[in-house]
Scaffold this motif. Structure first.
Motif, PDB file in Angstrom:
ATOM      1  N   GLY A 334      -8.852   0.195   7.015  1.00  0.00           N
ATOM      2  CA  GLY A 334      -8.500   1.087   5.917  1.00  0.00           C
ATOM      3  C   GLY A 334      -7.178   1.783   6.185  1.00  0.00           C
ATOM      4  N   SER A 335      -6.837   2.732   5.325  1.00  0.00           N
ATOM      5  CA  SER A 335      -5.620   3.523   5.523  1.00  0.00           C
ATOM      6  C   SER A 335      -5.799   4.860   4.814  1.00  0.00           C
ATOM      7  N   LEU A 336      -4.924   5.797   5.097  1.00  0.00           N
ATOM      8  CA  LEU A 336      -4.997   7.120   4.469  1.00  0.00           C
ATOM      9  C   LEU A 336      -4.902   7.027   2.949  1.00  0.00           C
ATOM     10  N   SER A 337      -4.189   6.028   2.461  1.00  0.00           N
ATOM     11  CA  SER A 337      -3.990   5.862   1.014  1.00  0.00           C
ATOM     12  C   SER A 337      -5.248   5.342   0.326  1.00  0.00           C
ATOM     13  N   GLY A 338      -6.172   4.787   1.105  1.00  0.00           N
ATOM     14  CA  GLY A 338      -7.341   4.151   0.515  1.00  0.00           C
ATOM     15  C   GLY A 338      -7.185   2.637   0.418  1.00  0.00           C
ATOM     16  N   TYR A 339      -5.958   2.129   0.419  1.00  0.00           N
ATOM     17  CA  TYR A 339      -5.767   0.680   0.412  1.00  0.00           C
ATOM     18  C   TYR A 339      -6.322   0.076   1.696  1.00  0.00           C
ATOM     19  N   THR A 340      -6.905  -1.119   1.579  1.00  0.00           N
ATOM     20  CA  THR A 340      -7.349  -1.831   2.780  1.00  0.00           C
ATOM     21  C   THR A 340      -6.281  -2.844   3.192  1.00  0.00           C
ATOM     22  N   ILE A 341      -6.213  -3.092   4.504  1.00  0.00           N
ATOM     23  CA  ILE A 341      -5.169  -3.949   5.057  1.00  0.00           C
ATOM     24  C   ILE A 341      -5.793  -5.046   5.916  1.00  0.00           C
ATOM     25  N   GLU A 342      -5.416  -6.286   5.648  1.00  0.00           N
ATOM     26  CA  GLU A 342      -5.810  -7.393   6.523  1.00  0.00           C
ATOM     27  C   GLU A 342      -4.733  -7.517   7.592  1.00  0.00           C
ATOM     28  N   VAL A 343      -5.130  -7.328   8.848  1.00  0.00           N
ATOM     29  CA  VAL A 343      -4.164  -7.352   9.945  1.00  0.00           C
ATOM     30  C   VAL A 343      -3.985  -8.803  10.419  1.00  0.00           C
ATOM     31  N   THR A 344      -3.001  -9.477   9.869  1.00  0.00           N
ATOM     32  CA  THR A 344      -2.800 -10.881  10.250  1.00  0.00           C
ATOM     33  C   THR A 344      -2.078 -10.988  11.591  1.00  0.00           C
ATOM     34  N   ASN A 345      -1.324  -9.938  11.951  1.00  0.00           N
ATOM     35  CA  ASN A 345      -0.579  -9.948  13.220  1.00  0.00           C
ATOM     36  C   ASN A 345      -0.530  -8.520  13.756  1.00  0.00           C
ATOM     37  N   THR A 346      -1.092  -8.318  14.943  1.00  0.00           N
ATOM     38  CA  THR A 346      -1.134  -6.943  15.483  1.00  0.00           C
ATOM     39  C   THR A 346       0.236  -6.481  15.985  1.00  0.00           C
ATOM     40  N   ASP A 347       1.189  -7.433  16.065  1.00  0.00           N
ATOM     41  CA  ASP A 347       2.550  -7.049  16.473  1.00  0.00           C
ATOM     42  C   ASP A 347       3.347  -6.470  15.300  1.00  0.00           C
ATOM     43  N   ALA A 348       2.828  -6.600  14.091  1.00  0.00           N
ATOM     44  CA  ALA A 348       3.480  -5.947  12.944  1.00  0.00           C
ATOM     45  C   ALA A 348       2.831  -4.574  12.783  1.00  0.00           C
ATOM     46  N   GLU A 349       2.959  -3.755  13.850  1.00  0.00           N
ATOM     47  CA  GLU A 349       2.245  -2.481  13.925  1.00  0.00           C
ATOM     48  C   GLU A 349       3.061  -1.327  13.348  1.00  0.00           C
ATOM     49  N   GLY A 350       4.383  -1.485  13.330  1.00  0.00           N
ATOM     50  CA  GLY A 350       5.241  -0.401  12.856  1.00  0.00           C
ATOM     51  C   GLY A 350       4.930  -0.061  11.409  1.00  0.00           C
ATOM     52  N   ARG A 351       4.804  -1.089  10.593  1.00  0.00           N
ATOM     53  CA  ARG A 351       4.516  -0.873   9.172  1.00  0.00           C
ATOM     54  C   ARG A 351       3.151  -0.222   8.962  1.00  0.00           C
ATOM     55  N   MET A 352       2.209  -0.480   9.899  1.00  0.00           N
ATOM     56  CA  MET A 352       0.863   0.115   9.786  1.00  0.00           C
ATOM     57  C   MET A 352       0.939   1.640   9.969  1.00  0.00           C
ATOM     58  N   ILE A 353       1.637   2.050  11.018  1.00  0.00           N
ATOM     59  CA  ILE A 353       1.689   3.496  11.284  1.00  0.00           C
ATOM     60  C   ILE A 353       2.585   4.195  10.252  1.00  0.00           C
ATOM     61  N   LEU A 354       3.622   3.466   9.776  1.00  0.00           N
ATOM     62  CA  LEU A 354       4.498   4.050   8.755  1.00  0.00           C
ATOM     63  C   LEU A 354       3.748   4.208   7.430  1.00  0.00           C
ATOM     64  N   ALA A 355       2.847   3.257   7.137  1.00  0.00           N
ATOM     65  CA  ALA A 355       2.084   3.328   5.886  1.00  0.00           C
ATOM     66  C   ALA A 355       1.353   4.670   5.802  1.00  0.00           C
ATOM     67  N   ASP A 356       0.652   5.035   6.865  1.00  0.00           N
ATOM     68  CA  ASP A 356      -0.082   6.309   6.847  1.00  0.00           C
ATOM     69  C   ASP A 356       0.863   7.510   6.862  1.00  0.00           C
ATOM     70  N   ALA A 357       1.991   7.362   7.567  1.00  0.00           N
ATOM     71  CA  ALA A 357       2.966   8.471   7.595  1.00  0.00           C
ATOM     72  C   ALA A 357       3.564   8.682   6.198  1.00  0.00           C
ATOM     73  N   ILE A 358       3.792   7.591   5.489  1.00  0.00           N
ATOM     74  CA  ILE A 358       4.339   7.676   4.125  1.00  0.00           C
ATOM     75  C   ILE A 358       3.337   8.376   3.206  1.00  0.00           C
ATOM     76  N   THR A 359       2.060   7.963   3.293  1.00  0.00           N
ATOM     77  CA  THR A 359       1.019   8.604   2.465  1.00  0.00           C
ATOM     78  C   THR A 359       0.930  10.094   2.804  1.00  0.00           C
ATOM     79  N   PHE A 360       0.989  10.399   4.104  1.00  0.00           N
ATOM     80  CA  PHE A 360       0.929  11.796   4.540  1.00  0.00           C
ATOM     81  C   PHE A 360       2.102  12.582   3.955  1.00  0.00           C
ATOM     82  N   ALA A 361       3.310  12.002   4.018  1.00  0.00           N
ATOM     83  CA  ALA A 361       4.511  12.674   3.486  1.00  0.00           C
ATOM     84  C   ALA A 361       4.357  12.932   1.991  1.00  0.00           C
ATOM     85  N   LYS A 362       3.807  11.968   1.278  1.00  0.00           N
ATOM     86  CA  LYS A 362       3.599  12.166  -0.169  1.00  0.00           C
ATOM     87  C   LYS A 362       2.590  13.288  -0.427  1.00  0.00           C
TER      88      LYS A 362
END
Ligand code: BES
Ligand code: ZN
Ligand code: ZN
Length: 495
Positions: A334-362
């Motif tokens: 899951g994510s702070l926004s409520g959207y669910t995410i399929e993690v196809t690659n755990t090395d694409a982690e930056g966008r995961m943490i930014l997603a929640d930071a973006i929702t938090f900023a909003k």
């Protein structure tokens, strides 16, 4: 390095090393160089004629004054071709001169302000660039070695000299500004150069708290798991180091509802997680928090500069590690926004943490978002270390960031955000996948992922994977962390 400004002629200045300049291809010396040349009995003119002083950008020629001047030595620094001369050339020339001063162990350095005279640039801006180039140019990371090859030698004093009294005020202001900006950028470099075992999420969060306290910024530090920041937690859960999300808020215009969010990727070490990276150069992944360092560096200046804007710095902090607790490829989170995410690659982690930071900023009321991240190796493939990649949903904001970058010598080049990239992230299991899985157009698909969480808020994303950390130094940029894009963000907020 102490910086001061004096209204004095170059020939009267007492110092260990006096810096004057020459343009490439010029037959004659101008300004202070000509005055010094006269006092030296035409020695500089002779060296120009012989071709030893050729004015090439950043080339330094050293001359001993043999008692003919109040300084022991004169350095003539090349400014490059006059038709290409700009503030970036001033930074490069200044860095070359201070490096020379350090080499010859000159403690007290005096320099004319390149550009403020014959160069025809604005004196205040020239002084700012000169100090930036000098302070950034002598940067080195102290490190932890007990044995040092050479004891550290520091240039103690840099005096900017100008004989036209009318320019002194502008030069003093510019020098002051250049000093605090360069020191903030150097501080960001330090944070990035620290090894990952020293710069953990908790250590970074404590540092952020101290900076907030010193500057009177409102500070928040959150436990991502408790706050339902599930995308950030999905990255963090493989590590033994606890994650954190910190926010620092500066209010420079309480009457305005506008709020700019600066969001910095704070992966203190990126091993790739279960999608483990190859071991070659994995050590450089300590620099995967360069976005976070740049945001903190920028926030640390706002109390001094007092721009009439409201700014919130949001920094998600975690390691990305493999373990029995780690998120696995194929997991849905899951994510702070409520959207669910399929993690196809755990090395694409930056966008995961930014997603929640973006929702938090909003949620905090951000009306504009700028995120800064070492997001993709693909950005290095596209632009190398010459320019930051920039992508977003608001052309006006993107143009403003590019313009700010160009003004301070930090180039950004726009890459596209076509619908095709958004399409490529469609998942059959969740609202979105974290990678397209094709390996193609990584900077753009990375941005397309972030765009889903940004929604309609005006937004620009800076991919600094190529520009944040250099294999080899050049000009005023050292090997290792560069501090990019502190100057751009300051120019944008304060300009
Ligand atoms: N931190 C890296 C990107 C990076 C690579 C920064 C090299 C600096 C130097 C990022 O988290 C990452 O691993 N990205 C992946 C994305 C891919 C899985 C879509 C990459 O670049 O391979
Ligand atoms: Zn990664
Ligand atoms: Zn990363």
């Amino acid at each position: 390095m102490k910086i001061s400004v004096e209204c004095i002629s170059a020939v009267d200045q007492k110092c260990d090393l006096l810096v004057v300049n020459a343009f490439e291809g010029a037959k004659q010396l101008g300004g202070a160089a000509a005055v010094v040349d006269k006092a030296l009995g035409g020695m500089l003119t002779k060296l120009v004629k012989d071709g030893e002083i050729d004015g090439k950008l950043g080339k330094v020629t050293l001359i001993h004054s043999n008692g003919k001047l109040k300084t022991h030595r004169v350095a003539v620094v090349g400014l490059g071709k006059q038709d290409k001369f700009d503030l970036e050339a001033v930074r490069t020339a200044a860095a070359a001169a201070v490096k020379k001063a350090r080499e010859v162990k000159a403690k007290n350095l005096a320099t004319i302000v390149h550009g403020a005279g014959v160069g025809g640039l604005n004196p205040g801006e020239s002084a700012k660039a000169l100090v930036e180039g000098s302070v950034l140019g002598v940067y080195h990371f102290s490190g932890y070695a007990k044995e040092k090859e050479e004891p550290d030698f520091e240039v103690e004093q840099l005096v900017l000299i100008e004989c036209d009294r009318k320019k002194i005020n502008a030069i003093s202001q510019g020098a002051k500004l250049g000093l605090i900006i360069a020191e903030a950028e150097n501080h960001a470099r330090d944070l990035v150069n620290e090894p990952a075992n020293k710069m953990t999420p908790s250590v970074f969060a404590r540092l952020a708290e101290r900076i907030a306290r010193i500057n009177g910024l409102r500070f928040t530090s959150l436990d991502p798991k408790k706050e339902k920041m599930l995308a950030l937690w999905a990255v963090a859960r493989g590590s033994s180091e606890p994650p954190r999300l910190v926010a620092l808020e500066y209010r420079g215009n309480t009457r305005s509802k506008e709020k700019i969010a600066l969001i910095g990727k704070g992966i203190t070490f990126d091993s790739g997680g279960i999608s483990l990276k190859p071991s070659k150069k994995m050590d450089e992944m300590k620099a995967d928090m360069a976005g976070a360092a740049a945001v903190l560096g920028t926030m640390s200046l706002l109390a001094d500069l007092k721009p009439k804007k409201n700014v919130i710095g949001v920094i998600p902090l975690t390691e990305n590690m493999p373990s029995g607790h780690a998120t696995k490829p194929g997991d849905v989170v899951g994510s702070l926004s409520g959207y669910t995410i399929e993690v196809t690659n755990t090395d694409a982690e930056g966008r995961m943490i930014l997603a929640d930071a973006i929702t938090f900023a909003k949620k905090c009321g951000a009306t504009q978002i700028i995120d800064v991240a070492t997001l993709t190796g693909g950005c290095i493939v596209a632009l190398g270390d010459a320019a930051t990649g920039i992508i977003g949903n608001d052309q006006k904001l993107i143009d403003k960031v590019i313009e700010a970058g160009n003004k301070c010598g930090q180039k950004a080049w726009q890459l596209p955000l076509y619908d095709e990239y958004k399409e490529s992230l469609k998942s059959t299991l969740a609202d979105i996948k974290n990678t397209a899985g094709t390996g193609k157009a990584q900077p753009s698909t990375g941005a397309a992922f972030l765009a889903k969480f940004v929604g309609d808020t005006p937004w620009a994303h800076l991919d600094i994977a190529g520009t944040a950390f250099l294999e080899k130094g050049r000009g005023y940029l050292p090997e290792g962390a560069t501090g990019v894009p502190v100057r751009t963000l300051i120019e944008l907020l304060n300009g």
